[in-house]
Scaffold this active site. Sequence first.
Site, PDB file in Angstrom:
ATOM      1  NE  ARG A  52      -3.834   4.135 -18.693  1.00  0.00           N
ATOM      2  CZ  ARG A  52      -4.698   4.590 -17.805  1.00  0.00           C
ATOM      3  NH1 ARG A  52      -5.776   3.895 -17.538  1.00  0.00           N
ATOM      4  NH2 ARG A  52      -4.511   5.738 -17.187  1.00  0.00           N
TER       5      ARG A  52
ATOM      6  CG  HIS B 194       3.524   3.664  -4.937  1.00  0.00           C
ATOM      7  ND1 HIS B 194       2.319   3.468  -4.290  1.00  0.00           N
ATOM      8  CD2 HIS B 194       3.328   4.687  -5.789  1.00  0.00           C
ATOM      9  CE1 HIS B 194       1.443   4.346  -4.758  1.00  0.00           C
ATOM     10  NE2 HIS B 194       2.041   5.106  -5.654  1.00  0.00           N
TER      11      HIS B 194
ATOM     12  CG  ASN C 273      -4.442  11.559  -1.800  1.00  0.00           C
ATOM     13  OD1 ASN C 273      -3.779  12.581  -1.984  1.00  0.00           O
ATOM     14  ND2 ASN C 273      -4.028  10.370  -2.171  1.00  0.00           N
TER      15      ASN C 273
ATOM     16  N   GLY D 123      -0.774   2.591  -9.915  1.00  0.00           N
ATOM     17  CA  GLY D 123      -1.466   2.443 -11.200  1.00  0.00           C
ATOM     18  C   GLY D 123      -0.722   1.554 -12.188  1.00  0.00           C
TER      19      GLY D 123
ATOM     20  CD  GLU E 254      -1.538   5.963  -1.696  1.00  0.00           C
ATOM     21  OE1 GLU E 254      -2.256   5.843  -2.713  1.00  0.00           O
ATOM     22  OE2 GLU E 254      -0.485   6.622  -1.675  1.00  0.00           O
TER      23      GLU E 254
ATOM     24  NE  ARG F  66      -0.188  10.819  -0.313  1.00  0.00           N
ATOM     25  CZ  ARG F  66       0.203  10.846  -1.581  1.00  0.00           C
ATOM     26  NH1 ARG F  66      -0.640  11.228  -2.515  1.00  0.00           N
ATOM     27  NH2 ARG F  66       1.408  10.493  -1.920  1.00  0.00           N
TER      28      ARG F  66
ATOM     29  CG  HIS G 114       4.996   6.944  -3.068  1.00  0.00           C
ATOM     30  ND1 HIS G 114       5.932   6.862  -4.067  1.00  0.00           N
ATOM     31  CD2 HIS G 114       4.001   7.722  -3.559  1.00  0.00           C
ATOM     32  CE1 HIS G 114       5.532   7.556  -5.115  1.00  0.00           C
ATOM     33  NE2 HIS G 114       4.362   8.100  -4.830  1.00  0.00           N
TER      34      HIS G 114
ATOM     35  CD  GLU H  81      -2.959  -1.043  -7.529  1.00  0.00           C
ATOM     36  OE1 GLU H  81      -4.150  -1.020  -7.899  1.00  0.00           O
ATOM     37  OE2 GLU H  81      -2.514  -0.309  -6.627  1.00  0.00           O
TER      38      GLU H  81
ATOM     39  NE  ARG I 100       6.795  13.671  -9.414  1.00  0.00           N
ATOM     40  CZ  ARG I 100       6.221  13.109  -8.356  1.00  0.00           C
ATOM     41  NH1 ARG I 100       6.945  12.847  -7.283  1.00  0.00           N
ATOM     42  NH2 ARG I 100       4.941  12.818  -8.352  1.00  0.00           N
TER      43      ARG I 100
ATOM     44  CG  ASP J 288      -1.599   6.958 -19.073  1.00  0.00           C
ATOM     45  OD1 ASP J 288      -1.265   5.751 -19.060  1.00  0.00           O
ATOM     46  OD2 ASP J 288      -2.664   7.375 -18.588  1.00  0.00           O
TER      47      ASP J 288
ATOM     48  N   GLY K 250       3.272   4.590  -9.735  1.00  0.00           N
ATOM     49  CA  GLY K 250       2.109   5.353 -10.196  1.00  0.00           C
ATOM     50  C   GLY K 250       2.620   6.508 -11.034  1.00  0.00           C
ATOM     51  CG  ASN K 251       0.370   9.823 -12.473  1.00  0.00           C
ATOM     52  OD1 ASN K 251       0.522   9.389 -13.614  1.00  0.00           O
ATOM     53  ND2 ASN K 251      -0.824  10.109 -11.971  1.00  0.00           N
TER      54      ASN K 251
HETATM   55  P1  ADP Z   1      -1.016   8.526  -8.649  1.00  0.00           P
HETATM   56  O1  ADP Z   1       0.448   8.263  -8.544  1.00  0.00           O
HETATM   57  O2  ADP Z   1      -1.336   9.900  -9.153  1.00  0.00           O
HETATM   58  O3  ADP Z   1      -1.811   8.111  -7.431  1.00  0.00           O
HETATM   59  P2  ADP Z   1      -1.817   6.077  -9.923  1.00  0.00           P
HETATM   60  O4  ADP Z   1      -1.110   5.250  -8.892  1.00  0.00           O
HETATM   61  O5  ADP Z   1      -3.288   5.893 -10.051  1.00  0.00           O
HETATM   62  O6  ADP Z   1      -1.525   7.610  -9.816  1.00  0.00           O
HETATM   63  O7  ADP Z   1      -1.130   5.763 -11.329  1.00  0.00           O
HETATM   64  C1  ADP Z   1      -1.559   6.400 -12.481  1.00  0.00           C
HETATM   65  C2  ADP Z   1      -0.780   5.884 -13.643  1.00  0.00           C
HETATM   66  O8  ADP Z   1      -0.966   4.457 -13.769  1.00  0.00           O
HETATM   67  C3  ADP Z   1      -1.253   6.413 -14.977  1.00  0.00           C
HETATM   68  O9  ADP Z   1      -0.646   7.630 -15.296  1.00  0.00           O
HETATM   69  C4  ADP Z   1      -0.819   5.336 -15.933  1.00  0.00           C
HETATM   70  O10 ADP Z   1       0.484   5.631 -16.373  1.00  0.00           O
HETATM   71  C5  ADP Z   1      -0.746   4.088 -15.093  1.00  0.00           C
HETATM   72  N1  ADP Z   1      -1.709   3.052 -15.508  1.00  0.00           N
HETATM   73  C6  ADP Z   1      -2.999   2.911 -15.167  1.00  0.00           C
HETATM   74  N2  ADP Z   1      -3.544   1.839 -15.769  1.00  0.00           N
HETATM   75  C7  ADP Z   1      -2.565   1.280 -16.518  1.00  0.00           C
HETATM   76  C8  ADP Z   1      -2.461   0.137 -17.393  1.00  0.00           C
HETATM   77  N3  ADP Z   1      -3.505  -0.647 -17.633  1.00  0.00           N
HETATM   78  N4  ADP Z   1      -1.280  -0.104 -17.991  1.00  0.00           N
HETATM   79  C9  ADP Z   1      -0.215   0.688 -17.770  1.00  0.00           C
HETATM   80  N5  ADP Z   1      -0.233   1.755 -16.963  1.00  0.00           N
HETATM   81  C10 ADP Z   1      -1.393   2.049 -16.353  1.00  0.00           C
END
Ligand code: ADP
Length: 398
Positions: free
Chosen positions: A284, A208, A7, A330, A383, A93, A181, A333, A241, A282, A210-211
């Site tokens: 977090r 989904h 990926n 991210g 994935e 991917r 996705h 989960e 975005r 992020d 994530g970023n």
């Molecule tokens: P990508 O979309 O690049 O595959 P991920 O699905 O791994 O990325 O998601 C990454 C994002 O998940 C990070 O930028 C962060 O915002 C978020 N993330 C990861 N761990 C946590 C957490 N414990 N609490 C809140 N957000 C989290």
Amino acid sequence: MFIFVLNAGSSTYKCSLFSKQALESHQPEEPLWRALLEWGQNAHAVIHSKGKRRELTISAEGDKAFEELLRDAWSGPDAVIPGPEAIEAAGHRVVHGGEKFVEPSLINRETIKAIEEMSVLAPLHNVENLKGIKASQQLFPQAKQVAVFDTAFHRNMPEEAVVYPIPYRWRKQKIRRYGFHGISHQYCTGKAEAMLGQQKTAKIITCHLGNGASLAAIHEGKSIDTTMGFTPLEGLMMGTRSGSVDPGVLLHLMKSYGMDADQLENMLLYESGLKGICGVEDMRDVIQNAARGDAKAKLAFDMYVHSVRKHIGAMAAVLGGIDALIFTGGIGENSPEIRQAVSEKIRFLEIAIDSEKNISCRPDEDIAKKDSKARLLVIHTREDWEIARQALSFCGRR
Ligand code: ADP
């Protein structure tokens, strides 16, 4: 024999190796070897192999760095394969497959050209995917190289979900909703069916987060609508975005502020979303800053939750109800805060979150209350596993 999965993104390469035998299992297994390569001034990788975690700083650049990393799988301290010739197939991917690719496809000169042509539609992604493909071809010349597309899972969406309400001639120019996705949405659909059974998952919404972030409305295993569109920019608010904004805003910025296409693209892709509102991308950091009293971070959190909730409502309306809601990616989960806040206001969909389970959740887990009519699942998206399985099944069919 072994299957390699890549990926390839702009800042990271995620690599995994599976044995063919493992891929026959119904339960997704951990890769024999996996690595996350981060491109920086010096490429840096975290490798997991034989139950151990190692870090590697790589002095070489570009393709050479990739080669140096992969050599670890056959000549590193925890080698798992005899050599590069043991790779039978490599699954890649690829984000945008356009209308042309609705199934996994063998990578040859023609496929590469078509993926290149589609780079205009996903400039953030396809270009990087192609770099990875070319590096893998060099390293594993004997292996079948297979492209697995993020758009393919959405191929069954009905025309009313696909067509944009602009003059129809543009539909003929392939300007339409594709959705992304798909590999993750598809994996989660299969996993939810395995957890609950097909009857209880006739109508699913997969979130989904994530970023990048998107939702899909899935009816009897097929995606019938999704929030991302012609490009991975539409729909939910994301890390950097914007997601959907009134197109009138963009016209106004062009006409009254003299912004051009490149400036708008830069703003919408890299300077918007969570980052645009509160300066950090992020989740977090957003949550931490909000807890410290940062009003912009609190606003960004509330906007994000609002955006997810609003789009869940739209997907539920398209499905005519909902049997299961799935959180993955991210944020999905790992963030009980987001799951709680989103779920609280959608009780009308007969979803009741168990707040204790939500906090202690270890995916894959059902975090709905016992008497909740619809189930609430947190699924660790795989994935890599989905790509490996699709690549292997493609090779088996040929
Ligand atoms: P990508 O979309 O690049 O595959 P991920 O699905 O791994 O990325 O998601 C990454 C994002 O998940 C990070 O930028 C962060 O915002 C978020 N993330 C990861 N761990 C946590 C957490 N414990 N609490 C809140 N957000 C989290």
